[in-house]
Scaffold this motif. Sequence first.
Motif, PDB file in Angstrom:
ATOM      1  N   GLY A  92       0.840  -1.190   0.000  1.00  0.00           N
ATOM      2  CA  GLY A  92       0.000   0.000   0.000  1.00  0.00           C
ATOM      3  C   GLY A  92       0.873   1.236   0.000  1.00  0.00           C
ATOM      4  N   VAL A  93       1.749   1.313   0.995  1.00  0.00           N
ATOM      5  CA  VAL A  93       2.712   2.410   1.108  1.00  0.00           C
ATOM      6  C   VAL A  93       4.063   1.764   1.380  1.00  0.00           C
ATOM      7  CG1 VAL A  93       3.355   4.488   2.376  1.00  0.00           C
ATOM      8  CG2 VAL A  93       0.941   3.879   2.147  1.00  0.00           C
ATOM      9  N   GLY A  94       5.104   2.253   0.723  1.00  0.00           N
ATOM     10  CA  GLY A  94       6.406   1.627   0.965  1.00  0.00           C
ATOM     11  C   GLY A  94       7.561   2.450   0.438  1.00  0.00           C
ATOM     12  N   VAL A  95       8.750   2.127   0.947  1.00  0.00           N
ATOM     13  CA  VAL A  95       9.986   2.750   0.466  1.00  0.00           C
ATOM     14  C   VAL A  95      10.894   1.628  -0.020  1.00  0.00           C
ATOM     15  CG1 VAL A  95      11.997   4.150   1.066  1.00  0.00           C
ATOM     16  CG2 VAL A  95       9.779   4.641   2.117  1.00  0.00           C
ATOM     17  N   LEU A  96      11.300   1.714  -1.285  1.00  0.00           N
ATOM     18  CA  LEU A  96      12.162   0.682  -1.864  1.00  0.00           C
ATOM     19  C   LEU A  96      13.578   0.781  -1.329  1.00  0.00           C
ATOM     20  CD1 LEU A  96      11.223   0.963  -5.648  1.00  0.00           C
ATOM     21  CD2 LEU A  96      10.739  -1.006  -4.182  1.00  0.00           C
ATOM     22  N   ASN A  97      14.243  -0.343  -1.237  1.00  0.00           N
ATOM     23  CA  ASN A  97      15.672  -0.358  -0.924  1.00  0.00           C
ATOM     24  C   ASN A  97      16.423  -0.061  -2.227  1.00  0.00           C
ATOM     25  OD1 ASN A  97      18.291  -0.911  -0.333  1.00  0.00           O
ATOM     26  ND2 ASN A  97      17.931  -2.945   0.546  1.00  0.00           N
ATOM     27  N   PRO A  98      17.080   1.113  -2.326  1.00  0.00           N
ATOM     28  CA  PRO A  98      17.706   1.474  -3.610  1.00  0.00           C
ATOM     29  C   PRO A  98      18.891   0.575  -3.971  1.00  0.00           C
ATOM     30  CG  PRO A  98      18.240   3.091  -1.912  1.00  0.00           C
ATOM     31  CD  PRO A  98      17.245   2.156  -1.303  1.00  0.00           C
ATOM     32  N   ASP A  99      19.431  -0.159  -2.990  1.00  0.00           N
ATOM     33  CA  ASP A  99      20.597  -1.020  -3.264  1.00  0.00           C
ATOM     34  C   ASP A  99      20.206  -2.422  -3.714  1.00  0.00           C
ATOM     35  OD1 ASP A  99      22.305   1.025  -2.491  1.00  0.00           O
ATOM     36  OD2 ASP A  99      22.146   0.471  -0.368  1.00  0.00           O
ATOM     37  N   LYS A 100      18.927  -2.707  -3.683  1.00  0.00           N
ATOM     38  CA  LYS A 100      18.471  -4.056  -4.031  1.00  0.00           C
ATOM     39  C   LYS A 100      18.701  -4.352  -5.511  1.00  0.00           C
ATOM     40  CE  LYS A 100      16.124  -7.941  -3.729  1.00  0.00           C
ATOM     41  NZ  LYS A 100      16.725  -9.121  -3.100  1.00  0.00           N
ATOM     42  N   LYS A 101      19.267  -5.517  -5.764  1.00  0.00           N
ATOM     43  CA  LYS A 101      19.476  -5.962  -7.150  1.00  0.00           C
ATOM     44  C   LYS A 101      18.889  -7.365  -7.302  1.00  0.00           C
ATOM     45  CE  LYS A 101      22.283  -2.572  -8.605  1.00  0.00           C
ATOM     46  NZ  LYS A 101      21.466  -1.416  -8.259  1.00  0.00           N
ATOM     47  N   PRO A 102      18.500  -7.756  -8.512  1.00  0.00           N
ATOM     48  CA  PRO A 102      17.982  -9.115  -8.701  1.00  0.00           C
ATOM     49  C   PRO A 102      19.023 -10.155  -8.285  1.00  0.00           C
ATOM     50  CG  PRO A 102      17.576  -7.788 -10.654  1.00  0.00           C
ATOM     51  CD  PRO A 102      18.456  -6.972  -9.757  1.00  0.00           C
ATOM     52  N   GLY A 103      18.586 -11.147  -7.559  1.00  0.00           N
ATOM     53  CA  GLY A 103      19.471 -12.253  -7.197  1.00  0.00           C
ATOM     54  C   GLY A 103      20.213 -12.083  -5.890  1.00  0.00           C
ATOM     55  N   ASP A 104      20.268 -10.856  -5.326  1.00  0.00           N
ATOM     56  CA  ASP A 104      20.983 -10.714  -4.041  1.00  0.00           C
ATOM     57  C   ASP A 104      20.014 -11.013  -2.891  1.00  0.00           C
ATOM     58  OD1 ASP A 104      19.488  -8.457  -3.429  1.00  0.00           O
ATOM     59  OD2 ASP A 104      21.036  -7.037  -4.037  1.00  0.00           O
ATOM     60  N   ASP A 105      20.545 -11.013  -1.673  1.00  0.00           N
ATOM     61  CA  ASP A 105      19.678 -11.399  -0.544  1.00  0.00           C
ATOM     62  C   ASP A 105      19.274 -10.197   0.319  1.00  0.00           C
ATOM     63  OD1 ASP A 105      22.111 -10.892   0.481  1.00  0.00           O
ATOM     64  OD2 ASP A 105      22.447 -12.865   1.387  1.00  0.00           O
ATOM     65  N   LYS A 106      19.406  -8.989  -0.228  1.00  0.00           N
ATOM     66  CA  LYS A 106      18.992  -7.790   0.519  1.00  0.00           C
ATOM     67  C   LYS A 106      17.467  -7.698   0.538  1.00  0.00           C
ATOM     68  CE  LYS A 106      23.109  -5.177  -0.665  1.00  0.00           C
ATOM     69  NZ  LYS A 106      23.710  -4.434  -1.750  1.00  0.00           N
ATOM     70  N   ASP A 107      16.945  -6.993   1.546  1.00  0.00           N
ATOM     71  CA  ASP A 107      15.505  -6.766   1.596  1.00  0.00           C
ATOM     72  C   ASP A 107      15.098  -5.823   0.458  1.00  0.00           C
ATOM     73  OD1 ASP A 107      15.153  -8.335   3.783  1.00  0.00           O
ATOM     74  OD2 ASP A 107      15.392  -6.687   5.224  1.00  0.00           O
ATOM     75  N   ALA A 108      13.956  -6.116  -0.153  1.00  0.00           N
ATOM     76  CA  ALA A 108      13.497  -5.268  -1.264  1.00  0.00           C
ATOM     77  C   ALA A 108      12.950  -3.933  -0.766  1.00  0.00           C
ATOM     78  CB  ALA A 108      12.435  -6.000  -2.068  1.00  0.00           C
ATOM     79  N   MET A 109      12.379  -3.938   0.452  1.00  0.00           N
ATOM     80  CA  MET A 109      11.730  -2.730   0.962  1.00  0.00           C
ATOM     81  C   MET A 109      12.403  -2.281   2.260  1.00  0.00           C
ATOM     82  SD  MET A 109       9.268  -2.574  -1.314  1.00  0.00           S
ATOM     83  CE  MET A 109       8.331  -1.234  -0.641  1.00  0.00           C
ATOM     84  N   LEU A 110      12.558  -0.952   2.405  1.00  0.00           N
ATOM     85  CA  LEU A 110      13.057  -0.407   3.675  1.00  0.00           C
ATOM     86  C   LEU A 110      11.902  -0.252   4.659  1.00  0.00           C
ATOM     87  CD1 LEU A 110      15.472   2.369   2.327  1.00  0.00           C
ATOM     88  CD2 LEU A 110      16.056   0.071   3.143  1.00  0.00           C
ATOM     89  N   PHE A 111      10.729  -0.028   4.086  1.00  0.00           N
ATOM     90  CA  PHE A 111       9.539   0.173   4.895  1.00  0.00           C
ATOM     91  C   PHE A 111       8.322  -0.139   4.038  1.00  0.00           C
ATOM     92  CE2 PHE A 111       6.044   3.255   5.384  1.00  0.00           C
ATOM     93  CZ  PHE A 111       5.596   2.897   6.638  1.00  0.00           C
ATOM     94  N   GLU A 112       7.330  -0.798   4.634  1.00  0.00           N
ATOM     95  CA  GLU A 112       6.115  -1.041   3.854  1.00  0.00           C
ATOM     96  C   GLU A 112       4.905  -1.286   4.744  1.00  0.00           C
ATOM     97  OE1 GLU A 112       5.630  -4.902   1.766  1.00  0.00           O
ATOM     98  OE2 GLU A 112       7.595  -5.418   2.599  1.00  0.00           O
ATOM     99  N   ILE A 113       3.771  -0.852   4.251  1.00  0.00           N
ATOM    100  CA  ILE A 113       2.490  -1.230   4.850  1.00  0.00           C
ATOM    101  C   ILE A 113       1.748  -1.981   3.747  1.00  0.00           C
ATOM    102  CG2 ILE A 113       0.314  -0.422   5.843  1.00  0.00           C
ATOM    103  CD1 ILE A 113       1.824   2.110   6.739  1.00  0.00           C
ATOM    104  N   SER A 114       1.493  -3.263   3.999  1.00  0.00           N
ATOM    105  CA  SER A 114       0.961  -4.107   2.928  1.00  0.00           C
ATOM    106  C   SER A 114      -0.477  -4.521   3.189  1.00  0.00           C
ATOM    107  CB  SER A 114       1.812  -5.357   2.770  1.00  0.00           C
ATOM    108  OG  SER A 114       3.103  -4.992   2.370  1.00  0.00           O
TER     109      SER A 114
END
Lengths: 61, 522
Positions: free
Chosen positions: B273-295
Amino acid sequence: MFYVEGFRNMTIGRSLWAIILIKLFIMFAVIKLFFFPNKLSSDYDSDEQRADAVRTELIYK
Amino acid sequence: MNDLLGVVDWSRAQFALTAMYHWLFVPLTIGLSVMVAIMESIYVKTGDEKWKGITKFWMTLFGINFACGVATGIILEFEFGTNWSNYSWFVGDIFGAPLAIEGIVAFFMEATFVAVMFFGWNKVSRRFHLTATWLTAIGVSLSALWILVANAWMQNPVGMAFDPAQMRNVMDNFTEVAFNSVAMNKFFHAVFSGWVLAAVFVIGVSSWLLWRKSNIDAARKSLKLGSWFGLVGMVMTLWTGDGSAVEVARVQPMKLAAMEGLYDGEVGQSLVGVGVLNPDKKPGDDKDAMLFEISIPYGLSILANHDANSFVPGINDIIAGRTVTADGDTVYSDSYAERIAAGKAAREALKRYSEAKAAGNEEAMAAAQADVMANFKYFGYGYLDSAEEAVPPVGLTFYSFRVMVMAGGYLLLLFILLLFVSYRKTAFLEKSWLHWLGIISIPVVWICSQAGWIVAEVGRQPWVIQDLMPTRAAISDVTTGSVQLTFWIFAVLFTTMLAAEISIMLRYISRTSKKNIEQPEK
């Protein structure tokens, strides 16, 4: 007659027609003519040559 | 390579600039033409001269927008021929047919009846004039239909066969092209969003008149009609938007994944619904996709498949070709590595075809053609060096989608509020805060409309034609400098047009507000 009277009685329409005509002039007599040639039409004479040119582009791009 | 990227980026920027400016004018033309036709219908049905005055006021604003916006789309066709000649040739017949129909049928219909609409008052009968107004509105929407059929084909190429001899996709089924399910949803979504935009424009201008305490009766009538029209338009936009989401999930799952910033999909997938993307996220890595989210739990599964327990693939799933069936089994098919291999095989076969053609060896040509066709479904992947290149810009797609949805939600509430006020709390119609709410909603609806197109067009990158042609293969052999020059020429030209439109509109509204709109000049 219908159109002639319509154009004659225009008020704000005169400015609008001026805008349309200036815009079309810039678009077709300046931009299209000097900056936007159709590359394939102007560079090649036949559709076969155009197809060959695009094929070469898509193979080696 | 750097020069190629420069040309591609500048050509994309130029196309985006042109298309976005064009789309400032078009939705207002689409929506306002229908609103004016409704207003005139009320006048003809009731015989109330006040409605004639109101119709003429909004018709003039329609005319100003029409004049400033007309032909801005032609520049896109110039760009096809010069900057995107590979693309234009590759799709020529399919793209050309809808655009030709648009030019011949819709444009001429619109152009013919718009003259009767503006010049025909008191010269033709009321009913004939009303018919001309409706035909103008229908013509405007039909223009949009054929443009969107062409656009939808790029998102979901159907009804054609590739011919390596002509190097073109040749249409073999017009019905499939014209009634492409993506086209139908896209058309109605675009048209109804135009209704919403025009409704907010009418509400905003009416609010300004109310704030100035000018033409209060006409402004209230327009505001009420605008609110109804906007509400109907918004409900239909939501409905067709839902249809679009299902189509995107079916034919462009990568776009849907980018819209959601979704990398690893699940059964019963939630919607951000509302969220902030993790700008360092790349396909295939194990970082979180979102820094913050309300789903919203199960939201994306419902949106994409109308099934709360369905699987929605994320970017990593799509790259791996992984999906989960309704039975809960994980299955793999056509990973991006396989698609890239198939695409490169198709290009290699095309090279063999070209060499055989030069040598006049028809047997070798036939064999190469068969190899091209066997792998043509993934032809465009042959231009990619890695699967990551097939991922669209996630940030721009994700945030644009949310801007569109949030602005749309705000506008829905605005229409409901204004209808409530118009019927139940009419004293509020004198409040300045309500007037300003209407006025500031004008830029909101344009931002909403533009954000929708950003989602549609950025979200489909890197493809100009889904799976068949990436943007960088579509570009002509032109120099970066020439594209930069014309980019700035267009920027100046279109900004001047926009400034002229706003200036003429403001002067007209200001001047007319000093008169009685409901008493039109004879």
